[in-house]
Design an enzyme around this catalytic site. Structure first.
Site, PDB file in Angstrom:
ATOM      1  CE  LYS A 175      -5.951   4.959  -0.149  1.00  0.00           C
ATOM      2  NZ  LYS A 175      -7.245   4.853   0.540  1.00  0.00           N
ATOM      3  CE  LYS A 249     -11.033  -2.379  -0.185  1.00  0.00           C
ATOM      4  NZ  LYS A 249     -10.991  -0.889  -0.279  1.00  0.00           N
TER       5      LYS A 249
END
Length: 311
Positions: A175, A249
């Protein structure tokens, strides 16, 4: 345990978590939810879910608990805190971390879960707003195959494609790599628009020609559409669907992952900077294409229409 007997918990009802939880409820599972905010909990209650006051209470009421959270720190607290999931889980339960977090955090959670007889899976998801709502996300699962098979009916409530990518931490890793590529594409598309307009082309020409050429991509088309038609400010009372804080992030996670395995990341590190600059400007809660303003300012050019620039 039969599918219709499984009790499911869901923690984190933000822009990504809430539609996933709704799809779990719609699939007919007995569902218990928890979030820091009452409003999304009450919305889920309208879909038949029970509302718990803490992650521990969710775990006590569930056989499989899923969590969709915004950061490493939040994931650690929800899983490992004094009132966290593992404090209420029992041997044989499954904990599924849907968040995009560091593989090292996944391993820490999995190790402490195993000590209690709980199996942890890392299963981050990918997809846009429509995929979240329609239950057609991609799910990238790392961890035990038997636990995945048991949890598969739940994951299929919101995931059209469920990939078993390897052992613990593998889901988180793939991911991060995926979001690194997405972030590079976003930044590149906005920078390219600024260059093209500065050189005398219209946005319409750039969109039409590049979309039909080798430089085109779904990400390019998406960014052009969003930059030129949608405000970066979420509607009053709502959170961003593609928040700047989230992609920033994720890009930083990719940089940290590269450093941890001694992998050069020249392009990814450079592409991270506009997102970090957006945070420095106080735009964390805006949509990620807020950073188009940075590219416009650097090139002394106007790409967005006046109504989206606040002129």
């Amino acid at each position: 345990m039969a599918e219709d007997e499984m009790k499911i918990g869901f923690i984190g009802l933000g822009g990504i978590g809430k539609p996933m939880a709704i799809n779990v409820a719609r699939a007919g599972f007995e569902l218990t939810v928890c979030d820091l905010r009452d409003e999304p909990c009450q919305e889920l209650a309208g879909h038949g879910a029970s509302v718990a006051a803490s992650p521990r209470e969710v775990a006590e009421a569930s056989d499989i608990v899923l969590a969709s959270l915004p950061s490493n720190a939040a994931s650690e607290e929800v899983a490992l805190g004094a009132d966290g999931v593992l404090a209420g889980a029992k041997s044989g339960d499954i904990y599924i971390e849907l968040s995009t977090i560091s593989p090292s955090i996944v391993h820490r959670i999995a190790e402490q879960a195993a000590a209690k007889g709980v199996t942890a899976l890392d299963a981050p998801v990918s997809g846009g707003i429509e995929q979240r709502q329609q239950g057609t996300l991609s799910v990238m699962v790392g961890g035990d195959g038997a636990a995945l098979n048991k949890a598969m009916p739940v994951l299929q409530a919101f995931g059209e494609k469920v990939f078993h990518v390897g052992g613990t931490g593998s889901g988180a890793t793939v991911k991060i790599v995926n979001n690194l590529l997405a972030g590079i594409g976003m930044a590149a598309a906005m920078e390219a628009l600024a260059l093209g307009v500065k050189a005398g082309l219209t946005v319409e020409t750039l969109k039409e020609v590049i979309s039909a050429s080798s430089g085109g991509s779904p990400m390019f088309r998406s960014m052009v559409e969003r930059v030129t038609t949608l405000s970066a400010d979420p509607p009053p009372g709502q959170t961003a669907n593609m928040g700047l804080h989230t992609i920033a992030k994720d890009m930083k996670l990719a940089v940290e992952l590269a450093q941890s395995v001694d992998a050069p990341l020249a392009v990814g590190t450079a592409a991270t900077q506009p997102f970090v600059a957006g945070l420095a400007n106080g735009w964390a809660e805006k949509e990620l294409w807020a950073i188009m303003e940075l590219f416009e300012s650097a090139a002394a050019v106007e790409v967005r229409p006046p109504e989206l620039r606040g002129d």
